[in-house]
Design an enzyme around this catalytic site. Structure first.
Site, PDB file in Angstrom:
ATOM      1  N   SER A  87       0.804  -1.231   0.000  1.00  0.00           N
ATOM      2  CA  SER A  87       0.000   0.000   0.000  1.00  0.00           C
ATOM      3  C   SER A  87       0.829   1.270   0.000  1.00  0.00           C
ATOM      4  O   SER A  87       0.301   2.358   0.221  1.00  0.00           O
ATOM      5  CB  SER A  87      -0.945   0.033   1.205  1.00  0.00           C
ATOM      6  OG  SER A  87      -2.039  -0.818   0.966  1.00  0.00           O
ATOM      7  N   THR A 207       1.274   6.789   0.546  1.00  0.00           N
ATOM      8  CA  THR A 207       0.420   5.627   0.252  1.00  0.00           C
ATOM      9  C   THR A 207       0.222   5.437  -1.243  1.00  0.00           C
ATOM     10  O   THR A 207       0.365   6.382  -2.024  1.00  0.00           O
ATOM     11  CB  THR A 207      -0.971   5.842   0.900  1.00  0.00           C
ATOM     12  OG1 THR A 207      -1.723   4.640   0.808  1.00  0.00           O
ATOM     13  CG2 THR A 207      -1.754   6.946   0.216  1.00  0.00           C
ATOM     14  N   ASP A 220      -7.037  10.554   1.441  1.00  0.00           N
ATOM     15  CA  ASP A 220      -6.776  11.556   2.478  1.00  0.00           C
ATOM     16  C   ASP A 220      -5.290  11.869   2.656  1.00  0.00           C
ATOM     17  O   ASP A 220      -4.936  12.960   3.121  1.00  0.00           O
ATOM     18  CB  ASP A 220      -7.301  11.044   3.828  1.00  0.00           C
ATOM     19  CG  ASP A 220      -6.589   9.750   4.228  1.00  0.00           C
ATOM     20  OD1 ASP A 220      -6.652   8.783   3.436  1.00  0.00           O
ATOM     21  OD2 ASP A 220      -5.947   9.718   5.287  1.00  0.00           O
ATOM     22  N   GLY A 243      -9.889   6.605   3.410  1.00  0.00           N
ATOM     23  CA  GLY A 243      -9.582   8.020   3.318  1.00  0.00           C
ATOM     24  C   GLY A 243     -10.775   8.944   3.221  1.00  0.00           C
ATOM     25  O   GLY A 243     -10.755  10.065   3.735  1.00  0.00           O
TER      26      GLY A 243
HETATM   27  C1  SD4 Z   1      -6.438   6.121   1.342  1.00  0.00           C
HETATM   28  N1  SD4 Z   1      -5.905   6.312   3.651  1.00  0.00           N
HETATM   29  O1  SD4 Z   1      -5.991   6.309   0.234  1.00  0.00           O
HETATM   30  C2  SD4 Z   1      -5.492   5.698   2.426  1.00  0.00           C
HETATM   31  C3  SD4 Z   1      -5.474   4.223   2.455  1.00  0.00           C
HETATM   32  C4  SD4 Z   1      -4.793   3.670   3.614  1.00  0.00           C
HETATM   33  O2  SD4 Z   1      -3.566   2.137   4.574  1.00  0.00           O
HETATM   34  O3  SD4 Z   1      -4.716   4.197   4.687  1.00  0.00           O
HETATM   35  N2  SD4 Z   1      -4.208   2.584   3.497  1.00  0.00           N
HETATM   36  O4  SD4 Z   1      -7.635   6.203   1.609  1.00  0.00           O
END
Ligand code: SD4
Length: 332
Positions: A87, A207, A220, A243
């Site tokens: 990720s 990410t 996010d 997010g």
């Molecule tokens: C998102 N917050 O793109 C990120 C995904 C995430 O661990 O936290 N993955 O929404």
């Protein structure tokens, strides 16, 4: 697995060893709240188990006397470069069309911020985000513009979709069913916060976003105030998980504002999670999604809280670097 209480015990930090909070607030009730979980810098806290190697690097940087800003960048780069992390950075899950698109943000103690989103072909989006912060009058660059900027800044282009992830994506594409998993199967963004010996705070969040997201989707993590927020006078917060929920509640900003208003870092994380739950738990699509927050105040107070069980964070302080199970709202 270490619980938070066990961890504090392991560190020998019973209540007697807690540091005395400086007199920040006129209201004594509020003052009392901040005398919890306080550690001496350098402190590094980061999301998920890959936070352990990231913290190791960040603490190494801090112990040299280097800045929190350098520590957060170098710390998360360890995870960005790891193809086995699915990720973040190279080896990340692609979007629905097979493209690995990266989001990242960074902030320093002066409130300076840089971010990139929807960036392809660059292994270290966090370093591009830092360049945006330091070399441009802007906060965020996206997509092709971000890529062109990165190349001009000397970053190499590299294919981010590894053969392993390409195979997994091809299999997924046979049905193309979009069904995000709750925990680390699909949520292992790294958000990392650091406090250096000068009591300067910094944060970084990076990410590849939700697996098989719609092409063009930005989460996010690069949004200042949602996936990351740092106010050098107060505290810092970062997020992992679905997010959209942090974006709709501006969660990291909310946490820092709560700390500013006298809540402990832990209380602030809990309130921000509850805000999501109160607002969105009736929404079928959002009900079973995970969000995890971390917070670190300027005084070394730490907080961690999630919606569901399973969120872990790595805490490096006092020569230890330990994985801790976060508390959560819905204890199933
Ligand atoms: C998102 N917050 O793109 C990120 C995904 C995430 O661990 O936290 N993955 O929404």
């Amino acid at each position: 697995m270490a619980t938070r209480r066990k961890f504090l015990h392991n560190l020998g930090l019973g209540s007697a060893a807690l540091l005395t909070a400086p007199k920040l607030f006129a209201n004594q009730e509020i003052e009392k709240r901040i005398i919890k979980n306080q550690f001496l810098p350098p402190i590094v806290i980061s999301t998920w188990s890959h936070g352990i190697p990231a913290n190791t690097e960040a603490i190494r940087v801090l112990k040299k006397g280097d800045s929190a800003l350098n520590a957060v960048e170098k710390g998360v780069r360890v995870v960005e470069a790891d193809p086995d992390n699915h990720s973040v950075g190279i080896g990340g899950f692609p979007d629905a069309s097979g493209h690995v698109t990266l989001d990242a943000s960074i902030m320093d103690h002066k409130g300076q911020a840089g971010a990139v989103c929807y960036l392809e072909d660059i292994v270290h989006p966090i370093s591009v985000a830092r360049k945006v912060m330091e070399e441009t009058p802007h906060v965020m660059l996206s997509g092709v513009g971000a890529l062109e900027f990165a190349i001009k800044q000397g970053f190499d282009r590299q294919k981010l979709l590894t053969p392993k992830m390409e195979k997994i994506w091809c299999k997924w594409a046979e049905t193309a069913e979009y069904k995000p998993e709750v925990n680390f199967e699909n949520h292992d963004t790294i958000g990392l916060l650091a406090l250096d010996k000068k009591k300067h705070l910094a944060g970084a969040c990076t990410t590849s976003g939700m697996a098989y997201k719609l092409p063009g989707r930005v989460g996010d993590s690069p949004i200042i105030g949602a996936g990351l927020f740092v106010d050098g006078e107060v505290g810092a917060a970062t997020a992992t998980g679905m997010g959209e929920l942090m974006m709709k509640t501006v969660g990291s900003f909310l946490i820092v504002e709560l700390i500013r208003n006298g809540y402990s870092a832990q209380e602030a994380c809990e309130i921000a999670i509850k805000r999501i739950w109160d607002r969105y738990s009736d929404d079928q699509d959002s009900k079973y999604f995970q969000v995890g927050y971390l917070a670190l105040s300027k005084d070394g107070d730490i907080g961690a809280y999630a919606i569901l069980p399973g969120f872990q964070y790595a805490l490096a302080v006092n020569g230890e670097n330990i994985l801790v199970d976060s508390d959560c709202l819905i204890k199933e």
